[in-house]
Design a protein around this motif. Structure first.
Motif, mmCIF file in Angstrom:
data_model
loop_
_atom_site.group_PDB
_atom_site.id
_atom_site.type_symbol
_atom_site.label_atom_id
_atom_site.label_comp_id
_atom_site.label_asym_id
_atom_site.label_seq_id
_atom_site.Cartn_x
_atom_site.Cartn_y
_atom_site.Cartn_z
ATOM 1 N N SER A 1 -29.342 10.404 -6.995
ATOM 2 C CA SER A 1 -29.511 11.860 -7.077
ATOM 3 C C SER A 1 -28.249 12.558 -7.592
ATOM 4 O O SER A 1 -28.319 13.721 -8.002
ATOM 5 C CB SER A 1 -29.920 12.417 -5.712
ATOM 6 O OG SER A 1 -28.979 12.034 -4.737
ATOM 7 N N LYS B 1 -39.835 14.270 -6.246
ATOM 8 C CA LYS B 1 -38.877 13.321 -5.682
ATOM 9 C C LYS B 1 -38.841 12.017 -6.462
ATOM 10 O O LYS B 1 -39.835 11.612 -7.053
ATOM 11 C CB LYS B 1 -39.274 12.953 -4.251
ATOM 12 C CG LYS B 1 -39.598 14.113 -3.342
ATOM 13 C CD LYS B 1 -38.370 14.883 -2.992
ATOM 14 C CE LYS B 1 -38.638 15.875 -1.876
ATOM 15 N NZ LYS B 1 -37.472 16.761 -1.681
ATOM 16 N N TYR B 2 -37.688 11.351 -6.378
ATOM 17 C CA TYR B 2 -37.674 9.942 -6.803
ATOM 18 C C TYR B 2 -37.563 9.109 -5.543
ATOM 19 O O TYR B 2 -36.870 9.469 -4.599
ATOM 20 C CB TYR B 2 -36.541 9.699 -7.802
ATOM 21 C CG TYR B 2 -35.275 9.045 -7.297
ATOM 22 C CD1 TYR B 2 -35.103 7.662 -7.370
ATOM 23 C CD2 TYR B 2 -34.230 9.806 -6.792
ATOM 24 C CE1 TYR B 2 -33.919 7.066 -6.936
ATOM 25 C CE2 TYR B 2 -33.052 9.217 -6.358
ATOM 26 C CZ TYR B 2 -32.905 7.853 -6.432
ATOM 27 O OH TYR B 2 -31.748 7.256 -5.999
ATOM 28 N N TRP B 3 -38.305 8.043 -5.470
ATOM 29 C CA TRP B 3 -38.223 7.135 -4.308
ATOM 30 C C TRP B 3 -38.556 5.740 -4.794
ATOM 31 O O TRP B 3 -39.648 5.493 -5.285
ATOM 32 C CB TRP B 3 -39.171 7.572 -3.189
ATOM 33 C CG TRP B 3 -38.920 6.828 -1.901
ATOM 34 C CD1 TRP B 3 -39.748 5.928 -1.287
ATOM 35 C CD2 TRP B 3 -37.751 6.913 -1.085
ATOM 36 N NE1 TRP B 3 -39.158 5.454 -0.144
ATOM 37 C CE2 TRP B 3 -37.924 6.044 0.007
ATOM 38 C CE3 TRP B 3 -36.552 7.635 -1.175
ATOM 39 C CZ2 TRP B 3 -36.961 5.880 0.995
ATOM 40 C CZ3 TRP B 3 -35.584 7.472 -0.196
ATOM 41 C CH2 TRP B 3 -35.808 6.597 0.885
ATOM 42 N N MET C 1 -42.924 6.325 2.677
ATOM 43 C CA MET C 1 -41.887 5.939 3.646
ATOM 44 C C MET C 1 -42.519 5.444 4.955
ATOM 45 O O MET C 1 -42.123 4.424 5.509
ATOM 46 C CB MET C 1 -40.988 7.147 3.945
ATOM 47 C CG MET C 1 -40.128 7.572 2.760
ATOM 48 S SD MET C 1 -39.518 9.265 3.018
ATOM 49 C CE MET C 1 -38.105 9.302 1.921
ATOM 50 N N SER D 1 -24.816 7.195 -6.751
ATOM 51 C CA SER D 1 -25.964 7.651 -5.962
ATOM 52 C C SER D 1 -26.945 8.241 -6.966
ATOM 53 O O SER D 1 -26.551 9.105 -7.769
ATOM 54 C CB SER D 1 -25.498 8.731 -4.980
ATOM 55 O OG SER D 1 -26.600 9.327 -4.343
ATOM 56 N N SER E 1 -24.459 12.902 -0.646
ATOM 57 C CA SER E 1 -24.095 11.881 -1.634
ATOM 58 C C SER E 1 -24.264 12.377 -3.068
ATOM 59 O O SER E 1 -23.514 11.978 -3.952
ATOM 60 C CB SER E 1 -24.869 10.591 -1.401
ATOM 61 O OG SER E 1 -26.228 10.769 -1.697
ATOM 62 N N HIS F 1 -34.750 3.139 -0.556
ATOM 63 C CA HIS F 1 -35.338 2.907 -1.892
ATOM 64 C C HIS F 1 -35.826 1.461 -2.029
ATOM 65 O O HIS F 1 -36.818 1.190 -2.688
ATOM 66 C CB HIS F 1 -34.303 3.175 -2.989
ATOM 67 C CG HIS F 1 -33.997 4.636 -3.193
ATOM 68 N ND1 HIS F 1 -34.935 5.521 -3.650
ATOM 69 C CD2 HIS F 1 -32.868 5.353 -3.003
ATOM 70 C CE1 HIS F 1 -34.389 6.738 -3.740
ATOM 71 N NE2 HIS F 1 -33.145 6.661 -3.340
ATOM 72 N N ARG G 1 -28.317 14.158 -11.033
ATOM 73 C CA ARG G 1 -28.900 15.499 -11.195
ATOM 74 C C ARG G 1 -27.928 16.607 -10.810
ATOM 75 O O ARG G 1 -28.218 17.776 -11.034
ATOM 76 C CB ARG G 1 -30.187 15.612 -10.358
ATOM 77 C CG ARG G 1 -31.300 14.653 -10.767
ATOM 78 C CD ARG G 1 -32.601 14.997 -10.027
ATOM 79 N NE ARG G 1 -32.368 15.108 -8.616
ATOM 80 C CZ ARG G 1 -33.009 14.426 -7.663
ATOM 81 N NH1 ARG G 1 -33.977 13.582 -7.987
ATOM 82 N NH2 ARG G 1 -32.723 14.592 -6.397
ATOM 83 N N MET H 1 -44.261 11.213 -0.880
ATOM 84 C CA MET H 1 -43.073 10.375 -0.683
ATOM 85 C C MET H 1 -42.971 9.957 0.789
ATOM 86 O O MET H 1 -42.684 8.792 1.093
ATOM 87 C CB MET H 1 -41.804 11.106 -1.107
ATOM 88 C CG MET H 1 -40.554 10.266 -0.908
ATOM 89 S SD MET H 1 -39.029 11.113 -1.342
ATOM 90 C CE MET H 1 -38.819 12.222 0.036
ATOM 91 N N SER I 1 -30.734 6.503 2.215
ATOM 92 C CA SER I 1 -31.655 6.401 1.091
ATOM 93 C C SER I 1 -31.430 5.140 0.252
ATOM 94 O O SER I 1 -32.393 4.580 -0.276
ATOM 95 C CB SER I 1 -31.613 7.664 0.238
ATOM 96 O OG SER I 1 -30.298 8.047 0.004
ATOM 97 N N SER I 2 -30.174 4.663 0.144
ATOM 98 C CA SER I 2 -29.966 3.464 -0.694
ATOM 99 C C SER I 2 -30.797 2.297 -0.153
ATOM 100 O O SER I 2 -31.446 1.572 -0.904
ATOM 101 C CB SER I 2 -28.493 3.055 -0.732
ATOM 102 O OG SER I 2 -27.749 4.057 -1.360
ATOM 103 N N ALA J 1 -34.871 12.482 2.649
ATOM 104 C CA ALA J 1 -34.892 11.365 3.596
ATOM 105 C C ALA J 1 -34.239 11.781 4.908
ATOM 106 O O ALA J 1 -33.222 11.241 5.340
ATOM 107 C CB ALA J 1 -34.179 10.160 2.979
HETATM 108 O O1 PMV Z 1 -30.054 9.084 -4.716
HETATM 109 P P1 PMV Z 1 -30.242 9.005 -3.252
HETATM 110 O O2 PMV Z 1 -29.990 7.649 -2.750
HETATM 111 O O3 PMV Z 1 -29.454 10.095 -2.569
HETATM 112 O O4 PMV Z 1 -31.805 9.262 -2.940
HETATM 113 C C1 PMV Z 1 -32.360 10.523 -2.821
HETATM 114 C C2 PMV Z 1 -33.789 10.433 -2.486
HETATM 115 C C3 PMV Z 1 -34.476 11.709 -2.057
HETATM 116 O O5 PMV Z 1 -33.552 12.713 -1.696
HETATM 117 C C4 PMV Z 1 -35.314 11.390 -0.833
HETATM 118 C C5 PMV Z 1 -35.406 12.212 -3.156
HETATM 119 C C6 PMV Z 1 -34.730 12.862 -4.329
HETATM 120 O O6 PMV Z 1 -35.302 12.754 -5.436
HETATM 121 O O7 PMV Z 1 -33.682 13.518 -4.151
#
Ligand code: PMV
Length: 331
Positions: free
Chosen positions: A144, A20-22, A248, A142, A110, A198, A147, A244, A194-195, A286
């Protein structure tokens, strides 16, 4: 006479992170604090049409057939402002977006939404950025979403600037027949998205420790995927998700995304792996829904067992998916 609107339609898949990224090192640019790994989900996608139209006086947005208001409209408008500035075009746009997983299911939209929006907005302008540039642009909407542009199994290295923070594929979807079986335990909308989440990551005393060990988990999960080594994969994916969520839960204010039923499913999944040798592990984003990642050969039995737990309201299932794509006009 007004020019004819320019439009394009695209489709992008949702993704599930295994590492995960957090937390962000730069919240405005959404430069992540650590590298992450994900798999695109073939069966969960967003389809988006963008029409740039000089007759419009403001951006318009419909989601799943209904006109959308703030905060969704504002977030899309801000992303379009960024693209307008970058590509020097002042027109507003009509955006129509639909998910094949209803937004109310509690599955994050998102990532697929901003990947599809970014690609459609560019394609409608006749611009075809290279994949890495498209991924970086989607990231600004966003994190994620970066990716959801490349195909299959994807890595996103943090980078140090807008240009250097993009995701890329390291194995195609057919490389490993993993299946994500999502136990939907709550359809409630997240109280803290998540925004905002983070931005609280650094308030946990555990975040620095999570970050110090994140690169090691990144290397091990990537190697496990490349070798199709489920055992190594499963242990680290669960540990990474737990870490993660520990961050949180210890942030200020604390964020508790799990529900009691999430924990019940997590414990059952571990038991099925350890006592019954089923190739399955869990990971949670999240929210309270549990993503059960399993080897294709064990997917039917895992799904059956999840249904018999009866704590899941609903179940969605998906194999690894491809990258974002522009659809033909008559799709
Ligand atoms: O990019 P966001 O704001 O949708 O954040 C995604 C964060 C997590 O889903 C919790 C972790 C991840 O790496 O997808």
């Amino acid at each position: 006479m007004a020019e004819a609107p320019q439009s394009a339609t695209t489709r992008a898949h949702s993704n599930i992170a295994f590492v995960k990224y957090w937390g962000n090192r730069d919240n405005r640019l959404r430069l992540p604090a650590n590298a992450s790994i994900s798999m695109n989900l073939a069966d969960l996608h967003t389809t988006t049409t963008v029409a740039w139209d000089s007759a419009l006086r403001e951006d318009e947005l419909t989601i799943d057939g209904a006109a959308a208001a703030d905060p969704a409209l504002k977030r899309v408008g801000d992303h379009l402002d960024m693209l307008r500035a970058r590509f020097d075009d002042r027109r507003f746009a009509r955006v129509s977006s639909s998910n094949n997983f209803p937004m109310g299911t509690g599955i994050a939209s998102s990532a697929s939404a901003f990947a599809a929006l970014t690609m459609a907005a560019c394609a409608a302008l006749g611009i075809e950025p290279a994949e890495r540039e498209l991924s970086a642009l989607a990231r600004l909407g966003s994190g994620s979403a970066a990716r959801s542009i490349p195909a299959g199994f994807v890595e996103w290295l943090p980078g140090e600037s807008h240009e250097s923070s993009f995701a890329r594929s390291f194995a195609p979807p057919e490389h490993w027949d993993l299946v994500d079986i999502i136990a939907i335990v709550s359809r409630e909308h997240k109280r803290t998205g998540s925004s905002a989440g983070h931005q609280t990551a650094d308030t946990s005393v555990l975040q620095q420790s999570r970050l110090r060990s994140a690169d090691e988990r990144f290397r091990m999960v990537k190697a496990a995927i490349l070798r199709r080594d489920f055992e190594q994969f499963a242990d680290i994916v669960e540990e990474d998700s737990n870490l993660m969520h520990a961050v949180m839960m210890t942030s200020k204010p604390p964020l508790f995304y799990w529900e009691p039923v999430s924990l019940e499913i997590m414990k059952a999944v571990r038991h099925w792996r350890q006592a019954d040798n089923l190739r399955v592990c869990y990971t949670l984003d999240a929210g309270p829904n549990v993503h059960c990642i399993c080897a294709a050969g064990d997917a039917d039995i895992v799904e059956k067992r999840l249904r018999s737990l009866s704590s899941a309201l609903d179940i969605r299932r998906s194999a690894a998916g491809g990258g974002a794509q522009v659809l033909p006009a008559d799709y």
